[in-house]
Motif scaffolding. Structure first.
Motif, short mmCIF file in Angstrom:
data_model
loop_
_atom_site.label_atom_id
_atom_site.label_comp_id
_atom_site.label_asym_id
_atom_site.label_seq_id
_atom_site.Cartn_x
_atom_site.Cartn_y
_atom_site.Cartn_z
N ASN A 114 0.87 -1.18 0.00
CA ASN A 114 0.00 0.00 0.00
C ASN A 114 0.91 1.23 0.00
O ASN A 114 1.17 1.85 1.04
N ILE A 115 1.39 1.57 -1.19
CA ILE A 115 2.41 2.60 -1.34
C ILE A 115 1.91 3.98 -0.91
O ILE A 115 2.67 4.78 -0.34
N ASN A 116 0.64 4.28 -1.15
CA ASN A 116 0.11 5.58 -0.73
C ASN A 116 0.10 5.71 0.79
O ASN A 116 0.42 6.77 1.33
N LEU A 117 -0.24 4.65 1.47
CA LEU A 117 -0.28 4.69 2.92
C LEU A 117 1.13 4.90 3.49
O LEU A 117 1.34 5.77 4.33
N TRP A 118 2.10 4.14 3.01
CA TRP A 118 3.46 4.27 3.53
C TRP A 118 4.10 5.60 3.15
O TRP A 118 4.82 6.20 3.96
N THR A 119 3.85 6.06 1.94
CA THR A 119 4.39 7.35 1.53
C THR A 119 3.75 8.48 2.34
O THR A 119 4.43 9.41 2.79
N GLY A 120 2.45 8.41 2.55
CA GLY A 120 1.76 9.42 3.35
C GLY A 120 2.26 9.46 4.78
O GLY A 120 2.47 10.54 5.35
N LEU A 121 2.46 8.28 5.38
CA LEU A 121 2.99 8.25 6.74
C LEU A 121 4.41 8.80 6.81
O LEU A 121 4.77 9.51 7.76
N GLY A 122 5.21 8.50 5.81
CA GLY A 122 6.57 9.06 5.75
C GLY A 122 6.56 10.57 5.62
O GLY A 122 7.35 11.28 6.27
N MET A 123 5.65 11.07 4.78
CA MET A 123 5.55 12.53 4.63
C MET A 123 5.07 13.18 5.92
O MET A 123 5.56 14.25 6.29
N LEU A 124 4.13 12.53 6.60
CA LEU A 124 3.67 13.06 7.89
C LEU A 124 4.82 13.11 8.90
O LEU A 124 4.98 14.12 9.61
N LEU A 125 5.60 12.06 8.98
CA LEU A 125 6.73 12.03 9.92
C LEU A 125 7.76 13.11 9.59
O LEU A 125 8.27 13.78 10.49
N LEU A 126 8.07 13.27 8.31
CA LEU A 126 9.03 14.29 7.92
C LEU A 126 8.51 15.70 8.24
O LEU A 126 9.24 16.54 8.76
N GLY A 127 7.24 15.95 7.95
CA GLY A 127 6.66 17.25 8.25
C GLY A 127 6.64 17.53 9.74
O GLY A 127 6.96 18.64 10.19
N LEU A 128 6.29 16.51 10.54
CA LEU A 128 6.30 16.68 12.00
C LEU A 128 7.72 16.90 12.51
O LEU A 128 7.94 17.67 13.45
N PHE A 129 8.71 16.23 11.89
CA PHE A 129 10.10 16.46 12.27
C PHE A 129 10.48 17.93 12.09
O PHE A 129 11.09 18.54 12.97
N PHE A 130 10.14 18.51 10.94
CA PHE A 130 10.47 19.91 10.69
C PHE A 130 9.76 20.84 11.68
O PHE A 130 10.36 21.81 12.17
N LEU A 131 8.51 20.56 12.00
CA LEU A 131 7.78 21.41 12.93
C LEU A 131 8.30 21.28 14.36
O LEU A 131 8.38 22.28 15.09
N VAL A 132 8.68 20.07 14.77
CA VAL A 132 9.26 19.89 16.10
C VAL A 132 10.62 20.57 16.16
O VAL A 132 10.97 21.21 17.16
N TRP A 133 11.40 20.46 15.10
CA TRP A 133 12.71 21.12 15.02
C TRP A 133 12.53 22.63 15.17
O TRP A 133 13.29 23.29 15.88
N LEU A 134 11.53 23.18 14.51
CA LEU A 134 11.25 24.61 14.61
C LEU A 134 10.89 24.99 16.04
O LEU A 134 11.32 26.03 16.54
N LYS A 135 10.12 24.15 16.70
CA LYS A 135 9.69 24.44 18.07
C LYS A 135 10.86 24.35 19.05
O LYS A 135 10.98 25.18 19.96
N LEU A 136 11.73 23.35 18.87
CA LEU A 136 12.84 23.15 19.79
C LEU A 136 14.00 24.12 19.55
O LEU A 136 14.71 24.48 20.50
N ARG A 137 14.22 24.52 18.32
CA ARG A 137 15.33 25.42 17.99
C ARG A 137 14.81 26.63 17.21
O ARG A 137 15.06 26.76 16.01
N PRO A 138 14.09 27.56 17.86
CA PRO A 138 13.55 28.72 17.13
C PRO A 138 14.67 29.66 16.69
O PRO A 138 15.79 29.59 17.19
N ILE A 139 14.33 30.54 15.78
CA ILE A 139 15.29 31.53 15.30
C ILE A 139 15.57 32.51 16.43
O ILE A 139 14.67 33.03 17.07
N VAL A 140 16.86 32.75 16.68
CA VAL A 140 17.26 33.70 17.70
C VAL A 140 17.52 35.04 17.03
O VAL A 140 18.29 35.10 16.07
N PRO A 141 16.88 36.12 17.49
CA PRO A 141 17.14 37.41 16.87
C PRO A 141 18.58 37.84 17.09
O PRO A 141 19.20 37.46 18.10
N PRO A 142 19.14 38.59 16.15
CA PRO A 142 20.53 39.03 16.30
C PRO A 142 20.67 39.95 17.51
O PRO A 142 19.70 40.56 17.95
N PRO A 143 21.89 40.07 18.06
CA PRO A 143 22.09 40.96 19.20
C PRO A 143 21.77 42.40 18.82
O PRO A 143 21.84 42.79 17.65
#
Length: 117
Positions: A78-107
């Motif tokens: 079921n290639i659509n199911l596995w690809t969709g789950l992979g895309m969900l995991l990758l998207g969640l990875f990027f969003l968690v990364w954004l939450k854990l390491r936000p952009i720090v404004p310059p001094p």
């Protein structure tokens, strides 16, 4: 010949408001805040993560609703199911990364030097 008077002070010129250093610093601070907000809003991790989550949900739903003919066409996977789950995991990875390491404004940048007084 006519004599030209010296340039008047900004407060003496009609239509030109006088700006104090306090006004300028307040405006600079406001612009820095808007710039930091725009940087956080348009962080590439947010855009990539959001798109992958949206497309991952769509492809996962397509995988869950696939019929046997579509699964047989992919040799039993079921290639659509596995690809969709992979895309969900990758998207969640990027969003968690954004939450854990936000952009720090310059001094803060020093606008003026007060030591010349």
């Amino acid at each position: 010949m006519t004599e030209h008077p010296e340039h008047p002070e900004p407060s003496e010129r009609p239509g030109h408001p006088a700006y104090s250093e306090k006004d300028v610093l307040r405006e600079v601070t406001e612009l820095e805040g808007k710039s930091a907000t725009a940087a956080r809003l348009f962080d590439i991790r947010r855009i990539i993560g959001g798109l992958f989550v949206i497309y991952g949900v769509i492809v996962t739903i397509a995988g869950l609703t696939d019929d046997d003919a579509a699964i047989d066409k992919a040799e039993g996977v079921n290639i659509n199911l596995w690809t969709g789950l992979g895309m969900l995991l990758l998207g969640l990875f990027f969003l968690v990364w954004l939450k854990l390491r936000p952009i720090v404004p310059p001094p803060d940048v020093v606008v003026g030097d007060d030591s010349k007084e």
